[in-house]
Design a protein around this motif. Structure first.
Motif, PDB file in Angstrom:
ATOM      1  N   PHE A   1      -7.005   1.118  -7.128  1.00  0.00           N
ATOM      2  CA  PHE A   1      -7.097   2.532  -6.802  1.00  0.00           C
ATOM      3  C   PHE A   1      -8.458   2.841  -6.194  1.00  0.00           C
ATOM      4  O   PHE A   1      -9.473   2.386  -6.705  1.00  0.00           O
ATOM      5  CB  PHE A   1      -6.955   3.399  -8.062  1.00  0.00           C
ATOM      6  CG  PHE A   1      -5.697   3.150  -8.817  1.00  0.00           C
ATOM      7  CD1 PHE A   1      -4.535   3.795  -8.449  1.00  0.00           C
ATOM      8  CD2 PHE A   1      -5.658   2.271  -9.881  1.00  0.00           C
ATOM      9  CE1 PHE A   1      -3.355   3.569  -9.136  1.00  0.00           C
ATOM     10  CE2 PHE A   1      -4.488   2.039 -10.576  1.00  0.00           C
ATOM     11  CZ  PHE A   1      -3.334   2.695 -10.198  1.00  0.00           C
ATOM     12  N   GLY A   2      -8.464   3.617  -5.109  1.00  0.00           N
ATOM     13  CA  GLY A   2      -9.707   4.089  -4.540  1.00  0.00           C
ATOM     14  C   GLY A   2     -10.220   5.271  -5.334  1.00  0.00           C
ATOM     15  O   GLY A   2      -9.548   6.293  -5.438  1.00  0.00           O
TER      16      GLY A   2
ATOM     17  N   PRO B   1     -14.902   6.727  -1.529  1.00  0.00           N
ATOM     18  CA  PRO B   1     -14.764   5.942  -0.297  1.00  0.00           C
ATOM     19  C   PRO B   1     -15.193   4.484  -0.412  1.00  0.00           C
ATOM     20  O   PRO B   1     -14.597   3.616   0.199  1.00  0.00           O
ATOM     21  CB  PRO B   1     -15.642   6.697   0.693  1.00  0.00           C
ATOM     22  CG  PRO B   1     -15.637   8.101   0.208  1.00  0.00           C
ATOM     23  CD  PRO B   1     -15.578   8.005  -1.293  1.00  0.00           C
TER      24      PRO B   1
ATOM     25  N   THR C   1      -4.580   4.750  -0.484  1.00  0.00           N
ATOM     26  CA  THR C   1      -5.502   4.912  -1.604  1.00  0.00           C
ATOM     27  C   THR C   1      -5.139   4.050  -2.806  1.00  0.00           C
ATOM     28  O   THR C   1      -5.952   3.857  -3.691  1.00  0.00           O
ATOM     29  CB  THR C   1      -5.537   6.386  -2.065  1.00  0.00           C
ATOM     30  OG1 THR C   1      -4.201   6.796  -2.378  1.00  0.00           O
ATOM     31  CG2 THR C   1      -6.108   7.270  -0.971  1.00  0.00           C
ATOM     32  N   ALA C   2      -3.925   3.546  -2.858  1.00  0.00           N
ATOM     33  CA  ALA C   2      -3.496   2.672  -3.949  1.00  0.00           C
ATOM     34  C   ALA C   2      -2.799   1.449  -3.360  1.00  0.00           C
ATOM     35  O   ALA C   2      -2.080   1.550  -2.371  1.00  0.00           O
ATOM     36  CB  ALA C   2      -2.545   3.412  -4.891  1.00  0.00           C
TER      37      ALA C   2
ATOM     38  N   SER D   1       0.833  -1.206   0.000  1.00  0.00           N
ATOM     39  CA  SER D   1       0.000   0.000   0.000  1.00  0.00           C
ATOM     40  C   SER D   1       0.861   1.245   0.000  1.00  0.00           C
ATOM     41  O   SER D   1       1.976   1.240   0.513  1.00  0.00           O
ATOM     42  CB  SER D   1      -0.885   0.048   1.248  1.00  0.00           C
ATOM     43  OG  SER D   1      -1.757  -1.040   1.276  1.00  0.00           O
TER      44      SER D   1
ATOM     45  N   LEU E   1      -0.957   6.783   1.989  1.00  0.00           N
ATOM     46  CA  LEU E   1      -2.329   7.245   2.194  1.00  0.00           C
ATOM     47  C   LEU E   1      -3.343   6.101   2.191  1.00  0.00           C
ATOM     48  O   LEU E   1      -4.488   6.286   2.574  1.00  0.00           O
ATOM     49  CB  LEU E   1      -2.711   8.262   1.124  1.00  0.00           C
ATOM     50  CG  LEU E   1      -1.874   9.538   1.082  1.00  0.00           C
ATOM     51  CD1 LEU E   1      -2.293  10.390  -0.103  1.00  0.00           C
ATOM     52  CD2 LEU E   1      -2.017  10.308   2.381  1.00  0.00           C
TER      53      LEU E   1
ATOM     54  N   GLN F   1     -13.739   1.195  -5.903  1.00  0.00           N
ATOM     55  CA  GLN F   1     -12.352   0.984  -6.301  1.00  0.00           C
ATOM     56  C   GLN F   1     -12.286   0.445  -7.724  1.00  0.00           C
ATOM     57  O   GLN F   1     -13.200  -0.235  -8.184  1.00  0.00           O
ATOM     58  CB  GLN F   1     -11.626   0.045  -5.349  1.00  0.00           C
ATOM     59  CG  GLN F   1     -12.046  -1.383  -5.430  1.00  0.00           C
ATOM     60  CD  GLN F   1     -11.245  -2.309  -4.541  1.00  0.00           C
ATOM     61  OE1 GLN F   1     -11.366  -3.484  -4.714  1.00  0.00           O
ATOM     62  NE2 GLN F   1     -10.448  -1.849  -3.619  1.00  0.00           N
TER      63      GLN F   1
END
Length: 142
Positions: free
Chosen positions: A103-104, A107, A70-71, A65, A68, A110
């Motif tokens: 990837f997000g 919320p 997010t990825a 990860s 953050l 993905q």
């Protein structure tokens, strides 16, 4: 008509998602292009792809990860089966090693893209051996 069995639960999940989005159960459901266009589901580290003539099941063996969260980069290991149509000798089954990025987007949404090296077994010699496929999909997380 076989894909209708998967489309209706997917639509129900999409419309019920806002009420479920706050809880993170580790479950995701979406659409993907993997062994054709189909439905994808994920529960914790296990991913399943299914359409009218293919099935793939993968288990996460490594996950990376960013800071953050997010990825994510990941490595899975799994197997697949593809129906060859009217002729049984065109059926394929094999092992695969998907390597991908997630990837997000939002919320509870993905997207993912992956390269899928695989080795297929078949009664048709031209359908067996090593190959590399790709996959692209979107999942709604619950």
């Amino acid at each position: 008509m076989k894909s209708l069995r998967f489309a209706l639960p997917l639509l129900a999940a999409v419309f019920s998602a806002p009420s479920l989005a706050n809880g993170n159960s580790g479950f995701g459901l979406g659409v993907a292009y993997d062994l054709g266009v189909g439905v994808t589901g994920q529960f914790r580290g296990t991913s399943v792809f299914v359409n009218s003539d293919a099935l793939a099941v993968d288990v996460r063996i490594e996950n990376f990860s960013n800071d953050l969260g997010t990825a994510h980069a990941y490595i899975d290991v799994g197997g697949f089966y593809e129906d060859g149509g009217n002729y049984d000798y065109n059926d394929r089954a094999g092992v695969r090693l998907p390597v991908g990025l997630t990837f997000g987007i939002a919320p509870s949404l993905q997207a993912y893209i992956q390269a899928v090296p695989n080795f297929a077994f078949s009664d048709n010699e031209s359908k067996e051996g090593f190959g590399v496929d790709g996959a692209l999909g979107v999942r709604l997380r619950f």
